[in-house]
Scaffold this active site. Structure first.
Site, PDB file in Angstrom:
ATOM      1  N   TYR A   1       0.853  -1.192   0.000  1.00 42.74           N
ATOM      2  CA  TYR A   1       0.000   0.000   0.000  1.00 42.74           C
ATOM      3  C   TYR A   1       0.883   1.234   0.000  1.00 42.74           C
ATOM      4  O   TYR A   1       1.850   1.305   0.751  1.00 42.74           O
ATOM      5  CB  TYR A   1      -0.898   0.005   1.238  1.00 42.74           C
ATOM      6  CG  TYR A   1      -1.787   1.233   1.337  1.00 42.74           C
ATOM      7  CD1 TYR A   1      -2.813   1.452   0.420  1.00 42.74           C
ATOM      8  CD2 TYR A   1      -1.594   2.170   2.356  1.00 42.74           C
ATOM      9  CE1 TYR A   1      -3.627   2.575   0.508  1.00 42.74           C
ATOM     10  CE2 TYR A   1      -2.412   3.301   2.448  1.00 42.74           C
ATOM     11  CZ  TYR A   1      -3.426   3.493   1.529  1.00 42.74           C
ATOM     12  OH  TYR A   1      -4.230   4.607   1.621  1.00 42.74           O
TER      13      TYR A   1
ATOM     14  N   ASP B   1       9.234   2.732   0.214  1.00 42.35           N
ATOM     15  CA  ASP B   1       8.160   3.424   0.926  1.00 42.35           C
ATOM     16  C   ASP B   1       8.194   2.939   2.370  1.00 42.35           C
ATOM     17  O   ASP B   1       7.714   1.858   2.688  1.00 42.35           O
ATOM     18  CB  ASP B   1       6.812   3.142   0.263  1.00 42.35           C
ATOM     19  CG  ASP B   1       5.664   3.811   1.011  1.00 42.35           C
ATOM     20  OD1 ASP B   1       5.930   4.490   2.032  1.00 42.35           O
ATOM     21  OD2 ASP B   1       4.509   3.661   0.576  1.00 42.35           O
TER      22      ASP B   1
ATOM     23  N   LYS C   1       3.729   8.609   9.302  1.00 42.36           N
ATOM     24  CA  LYS C   1       3.338   7.985  10.578  1.00 42.36           C
ATOM     25  C   LYS C   1       4.204   8.419  11.766  1.00 42.36           C
ATOM     26  O   LYS C   1       4.017   9.526  12.268  1.00 42.36           O
ATOM     27  CB  LYS C   1       3.264   6.467  10.399  1.00 42.36           C
ATOM     28  CG  LYS C   1       2.209   6.111   9.327  1.00 42.36           C
ATOM     29  CD  LYS C   1       1.710   4.709   9.310  1.00 42.36           C
ATOM     30  CE  LYS C   1       0.470   4.605   8.437  1.00 42.36           C
ATOM     31  NZ  LYS C   1       0.631   3.930   7.175  1.00 42.36           N
TER      32      LYS C   1
HETATM   33  C1  PLP Z   1       0.092   4.596   5.794  1.00 36.21           C
HETATM   34  C2  PLP Z   1       0.897   4.416   4.566  1.00 36.21           C
HETATM   35  C3  PLP Z   1       0.819   5.310   3.482  1.00 36.21           C
HETATM   36  C4  PLP Z   1      -0.174   6.441   3.451  1.00 36.21           C
HETATM   37  O1  PLP Z   1       0.051   7.377   4.466  1.00 36.21           O
HETATM   38  P1  PLP Z   1      -1.133   8.380   4.875  1.00 36.21           P
HETATM   39  O2  PLP Z   1      -0.516   9.244   5.918  1.00 36.21           O
HETATM   40  O3  PLP Z   1      -2.257   7.520   5.365  1.00 36.21           O
HETATM   41  O4  PLP Z   1      -1.506   9.133   3.652  1.00 36.21           O
HETATM   42  C5  PLP Z   1       1.668   5.118   2.409  1.00 36.21           C
HETATM   43  N1  PLP Z   1       2.552   4.108   2.401  1.00 36.21           N
HETATM   44  C6  PLP Z   1       2.666   3.239   3.411  1.00 36.21           C
HETATM   45  C7  PLP Z   1       3.674   2.150   3.338  1.00 36.21           C
HETATM   46  C8  PLP Z   1       1.838   3.351   4.521  1.00 36.21           C
HETATM   47  O5  PLP Z   1       1.938   2.471   5.513  1.00 36.21           O
END
Ligand code: PLP
Length: 433
Positions: A144, A239, A267
């Site tokens: 994701y 990511d 996060k």
């Molecule tokens: C949570 C997450 C996102 C998106 O971050 P948001 O702050 O919810 O927009 C993108 N990549 C990874 C790997 C994530 O865990």
């Protein structure tokens, strides 16, 4: 357990918001029932509107590595906000957070702060395209990367496919720039590079995929991605929005000691406030405006209150043994759960807990390891639904989906862990019946 107040709040929320929520998974659709409306949190515990208390393993989906309402984070936020909440001009706090990060991370040299993980990834993709002057990107099924258009794409059938949109509103033409392959499949990646020679701007992966179960990759596989990207002058993006500052201060890059070209964080970096970030070498970052011609901006980017929260939280993360202690607690929780299962003579060969650092993932599977999205059995979610409900009844809060991981935070106590393990044994007995 009383639910009247949460139920009433949810009824009201449904008048204002689609599905009653501002982010879909909060609606409890995959576990059933009404979402709990949270009134407050302190340390490892949260309280809902009806006054029920829970030991929390969701941690706002990852950011709260110190637990809720940490005193140092709260103090930093108060101090910052008293001086004003936003200026749209630079502040020293941006330098301070950047210095804290960069002086402890050899994988990046320059960064740009944004306001969410989605924004970080979206901007990193634009940078990769602008830098390489190529359009296509390659992603993996089961990772994701937020909700930007080019990443809301799922695999079609076949080894190497253009994805299918996983959301209405994403044009087919966008999707044709996104190649989707399975995780842990070297052949598929080689095939993609052969089919789209000199067209792939970047390969993006969650190096420790933790948004669709916990799909631990082999180090050799990540190294293979590094090498094939280098050979093809394609940028490798890690990511690390969920891995960063979670699996050690330098996230998965440090854990595997692999140098990606661009890293995204989110996060934990914001101490519970909205912050994202992308970073790279000084050379690649020089392509970002105003230095370069890749445009990216933000009214609230580098927001001083959010920076202060991030500084306070990351300062704690840098203390000696911080990550060792989190991992020790996580292992002890898991060991205690299996001890309780044995004591209660519960047959649990299909119940697994996968873990790395302070991340854990509960799966109902007979497999010893999960490496790709296809290995997660959708049918097994029926067990998770029961487990989730029974755990809530016993005061344990997990994210409301069997595809989500859980997090142990600094504030979890030994007492929390023992209570959690006992609740697991009782709940699993019901779920596995
Ligand atoms: C949570 C997450 C996102 C998106 O971050 P948001 O702050 O919810 O927009 C993108 N990549 C990874 C790997 C994530 O865990």
């Amino acid at each position: 357990m009383k639910r009247e107040k949460s139920e009433a709040l949810f009824e009201k929320a449904k008048k204002y918001f689609p599905g009653g929520v501002n982010s879909p998974v909060r609606a409890f659709r995959s576990v059933g029932g009404t979402p709990l409306f949270i009134e407050k949190g302190k340390g490892s515990h949260i309280w809902d509107a009806d006054g029920n208390e829970f030991i929390d393993y969701c941690g706002s989906w990852g950011p709260l590595i110190l637990g809720h309402a940490n005193d140092k984070v709260i103090d930093a936020i108060k101090k910052a906000v008293e001086k004003g909440s936003s200026f749209g001009a630079p502040t020293a706090l941006e330098n301070d957070l950047a210095e804290l990060i960069l002086s402890n991370n050899k994988y990046i040299q320059k960064i740009r702060f944004v306001s969410s993980g989605t924004e970080a990834v979206m901007s990193a993709i634009r940078l990769a395209r602008g830098y390489t002057k190529r359009n296509k990107i390659l992603k993996f099924e089961g990772c994701y990367h937020g909700h930007s258009d080019s990443l809301l794409v799922k695999a079609g059938s076949g080894l190497v496919t253009f994805g299918n949109t996983s959301s209405a509103g994403v044009p087919e033409s966008f999707v044709n720039e996104t190649i989707v392959v399975s995780l842990n499949n070297e052949q598929a990646v080689k095939q993609a590079f052969a089919d789209f020679k000199d067209q792939i701007a970047c390969v993006i992966i969650e190096p420790i995929p933790a948004n669709n179960g916990l799909l631990l990759q082999r180090k050799e596989y990540l190294q293979f991605l590094r090498d094939i990207c280098t050979e093809n002058k394609t940028l490798l993006i890690f990511d690390e929005v969920i891995n960063g500052f979670r699996i050690g201060f330098t996230g998965a890059s440090g854990y595997y000691n692999i140098q990606p070209d661009i890293i995204t964080y989110g996060k934990i970096i914001g101490g519970g406030l909205p912050v994202g970030m992308y970073g790279s070498s000084a050379e690649i970052m020089s392509h970002i405006s105003p230095e370069g011609n890749v445009y990216q901006a933000g009214t609230l980017s580098g927001n001083p209150v959010a920076m202060a929260a991030g500084i306070a939280q990351l300062t704690e993360c840098l203390k000696p043994n911080f990550y060792e202690e989190l991992e020790r607690k996580t292992r002890s929780l898991i060991a205690e759960i299996f001890t309780q299962l044995k004591l209660s003579k519960i047959e649990s060969s299909n119940f697994k807990i996968f873990t790395v650092g302070s991340i854990f993932y509960i799966a109902f599977t007979d497999k010893e390891v999960l490496r790709s999205a296809e290995e997660i059995d959708a049918d097994s979610m029926k067990y998770f639904r029961i487990l989730h409900k029974e755990l809530l009844e016993r005061g344990i809060y997990l994210g409301p989906s069997g595809y989500e991981v859980g997090f142990v935070c600094e504030a979890h106590t030994e007492d929390d862990l023992i209570k959690t393990a006992k609740a697991f044994a009782e709940s699993l007995e019901i779920a596995l019946k």
